[in-house]
Structure formats: structure tokens, C-alpha cells
Design an enzyme around this catalytic site. Structure first.
Site, short mmCIF file in Angstrom:
data_model
loop_
_atom_site.label_atom_id
_atom_site.label_comp_id
_atom_site.label_asym_id
_atom_site.label_seq_id
_atom_site.Cartn_x
_atom_site.Cartn_y
_atom_site.Cartn_z
N LEU A 61 -25.95 -32.06 3.06
CA LEU A 61 -25.74 -30.63 2.95
C LEU A 61 -24.51 -30.31 3.78
CD1 LEU A 61 -27.14 -28.23 1.57
CD2 LEU A 61 -28.40 -27.83 3.70
N ASP A 62 -23.55 -29.60 3.18
CA ASP A 62 -22.30 -29.29 3.89
C ASP A 62 -22.60 -28.68 5.26
OD1 ASP A 62 -21.16 -30.11 1.56
OD2 ASP A 62 -20.57 -28.10 0.89
N ALA A 63 -21.77 -29.00 6.23
CA ALA A 63 -22.00 -28.53 7.60
C ALA A 63 -22.19 -27.02 7.72
CB ALA A 63 -20.87 -29.01 8.51
N VAL A 65 -23.43 -24.99 5.65
CA VAL A 65 -24.52 -24.51 4.79
C VAL A 65 -25.86 -24.78 5.47
CG1 VAL A 65 -25.61 -24.72 2.52
CG2 VAL A 65 -23.12 -24.95 2.76
N ARG A 164 -19.33 -25.29 -4.47
CA ARG A 164 -18.20 -24.47 -4.01
C ARG A 164 -16.98 -24.64 -4.90
NH1 ARG A 164 -18.23 -26.49 2.14
NH2 ARG A 164 -16.52 -24.99 2.36
#
Length: 305
Positions: A61-63, A65, A164
Site C-alpha cells: 500500500l503506497d506510503a 495511503v 493514481r
């Protein structure tokens, strides 16, 4: 089937735990924390919280997010969950707010995505090439307002920054996405939340599903753009106040009518309504203000948890 709701979240010393057993742990990743095994990352924090040595990342999971993630507590569990991801048996769903309006209320986006390792950015490639991979997702629009759309996204592939980039490449960057959207939104957190996970337990094979409503900074964005009033409370209060005012008006007019020997029912009702009407009008104006204030207070309390 195992399901989790927001009220079941257990606060650990360093992490919010949604579910745990000897093979897996489902937790809420805060924004700003990396999902991989690095200093200060989710595995390290979970080891501290659960006092265990084995925590393995099986998806990312993107930092910036926040939201739901599942971690393995054994090598076997990590291998089985990774297999489910590779074979498309592992479902991940997200809530996102995009600037712009998707043409269709639901659909599927497909792109070829490449990765610029120097700039650490993902881009839409014009054709096949080295390190270019297909990316697919399905989306459904939940609401449209103020030039933005609230969408529920199900990932069909798991590419870096996929949601994104796929929306931004179509002129619909995520709110708060400074990398692929508006760099001026420095004070706005990214409007992306990992809302759901569905997979089979690596040991028992039981179907497991976890859903969690957004809270904190993301819920603040959702409320500001897509406010949801509790109109049932509003209607109930209005009805109760109208009845109360009419009863009080009847009592007042009855007391005044006792001074007269002739009792006229039509005049009695008209007088009761006349006495009650000013109060009813005031309440119709004030109660919506009260409901909105209560909702904002609820949001403030929820955002500070």
C-alpha cells in the site's frame, strides 16, 4: 465467512488491529508508514504490537495511503496468500475521490504501465516494452459533487501507484495526490483508502472478507466534498416538535376558552394552530442547523481517534 466492521477494531500499542490469529493479522496502515519491512514500517510496528518475530508483507500500500492490510505470520501463510494474489483470488477494494467526472457510472480501465525508477514514478506506456505491464481495475461511481467523484475501485492487477496513475492519465487525478495531480495540494492528504480485503484463510481455506469505513483525515475529505446529513433525525425532530407545539397551543387556547360560555370547535382549532405556528417555524429553521452541527461534531471526534 469472517467479516469485520469499524467498531471491532482493537487498538494495539502501536497499531489498530482488525483481526488476528496464529497465521495472519489484518491491521490498519496509517498514512505515512511504509508497508514493507523497513525501519518504522508496518512489519516492525506489528512485531512490537503483537510481540512476535514473524510478520511478512504479502501486498503493498503506497506510503501516503491508509487503510486495511493483511500480513502473514508464517512462511507458509505468506506463500499461500502470495499465490492467491498471483492467481487473482485475492480481492482489494478502495475508496477514492477524483477531480473530474468519469463518463460512465461504472467501468473498467486498462493501460500499459511502465516504471521510471530514477524518478520513482509510474507512467502510461504507448506500447509494450521492458518493464511495461498491463494494469486493470474496475470502478463504480458512488457520488458526484463539486466537480469531484467518489469512486469504489476494485484492483484486478497490482501495479505500483496503479489507481493514481490510471485516473490521473484520464484527467481525473486523486484529490491530494501531489505526485500525479496538483502539486499545490501540499496540505491535503491523498483521498485514497484501502476499504476492503477478501481472500481465503491460508490454513483453513475459510472465505474471509473485511470492510472498514474511512476515518481520520480521509473521512474529513469525504465529508467536506460529499456531506451526508442525517435527515431521518431531522424529520423525526420536526414531527415531534410540531406535535408538541400543537398540544401546547391547544392547552393554552383551552385555558383561555374557559372564560367563555360558548365553545366553538373551529375557533378552538384555529386558535391552537395560531398559537403553535411561530414556534413551529422557528424549529424548522433551527433543527437543520442543529443536525449539521451534530454531524460536524461527530466528524471532529472521529478524526481525532
Amino acid at each position: 465467512m469472517c467479516q469485520a466492521q469499524q467498531k471491532q477494531v482493537r487498538k494495539g500499542r502501536s497499531m489498530d488491529i482488525v483481526y488476528e490469529d496464529k497465521r495472519i493479522v489484518v491491521a490498519i496502515k496509517p498514512a505515512g508508514v511504509v508497508s514493507v519491512d523497513q525501519p518504522g514500517g508496518m512489519p516492525e510496528l506489528l512485531r512490537q504490537t503483537l510481540h512476535t518475530a514473524c510478520i511478512r508483507t504479502v501486498h503493498r500500500l503506497d506510503a501516503p495511503v491508509a487503510g486495511l492490510m493483511v500480513f502473514a505470520r508464517s512462511a507458509y501463510a505468506a506463500g499461500e496468500l502470495s499465490r492467491q494474489i498471483r492467481e487473482g483470488e485475492f480481492e482489494k477494494t478502495y475508496l477514492a475521490v477524483v477531480r473530474g467526472m468519469p463518463k460512465a457510472d461504472e467501468g473498467e480501465l486498462t493501460d500499459l504501465l511502465g516504471r521510471d525508477k530514477t524518478r520513482r514514478m509510474t507512467y502510461v506506456a504507448e506500447g509494450p516494452g521492458k518493464d511495461v505491464r498491463e494494469a486493470r481495475l474496475r470502478y463504480r461511481v458512488l457520488d458526484r459533487r463539486a466537480g469531484c467523484a467518489l469512486v469504489r475501485v476494485r484492483l484486478l492487477t497490482g501495479r505500483t501507484h496503479q489507481i493514481r496513475v490510471q485516473f490521473a492519465s484520464r484527467g481525473m487525478p486523486l484529490v491530494g495526490d501531489r505526485r500525479y495531480g496538483d502539486a499545490a495540494e501540499a496540505d491535503t492528504p491523498i483521498a485514497l483508502w484501502s476499504a476492503g480485503l477478501a481472500f481465503r484463510h491460508p490454513e483453513t481455506g475459510e472465505a474471509m472478507a473485511f470492510e472498514l469505513a474511512a476515518y481520520g483525515a480521509v473521512s474529513g475529505i469525504l465529508y467536506r466534498i460529499f456531506p451526508r446529513r442525517n435527515w431521518s433525525v431531522y424529520v423525526t425532530l420536526i414531527a415531534a416538535m410540531i406535535v408538541g407545539r400543537l398540544v401546547w397551543g391547544c392547552v393554552q387556547f383551552m385555558m383561555a376558552g374557559l372564560q367563555h360560555t360558548v365553545f366553538d370547535r373551529s375557533l378552538f382549532l384555529a386558535g391552537a394552530v395560531t398559537n403553535a405556528l411561530p414556534g413551529i417555524l422557528v424549529q424548522i429553521i433551527l433543527i437543520p442547523i442543529l443536525v449539521i452541527t451534530m454531524e460536524k461534531a461527530k466528524l471532529t471526534l472521529n478524526g481525532t481517534r
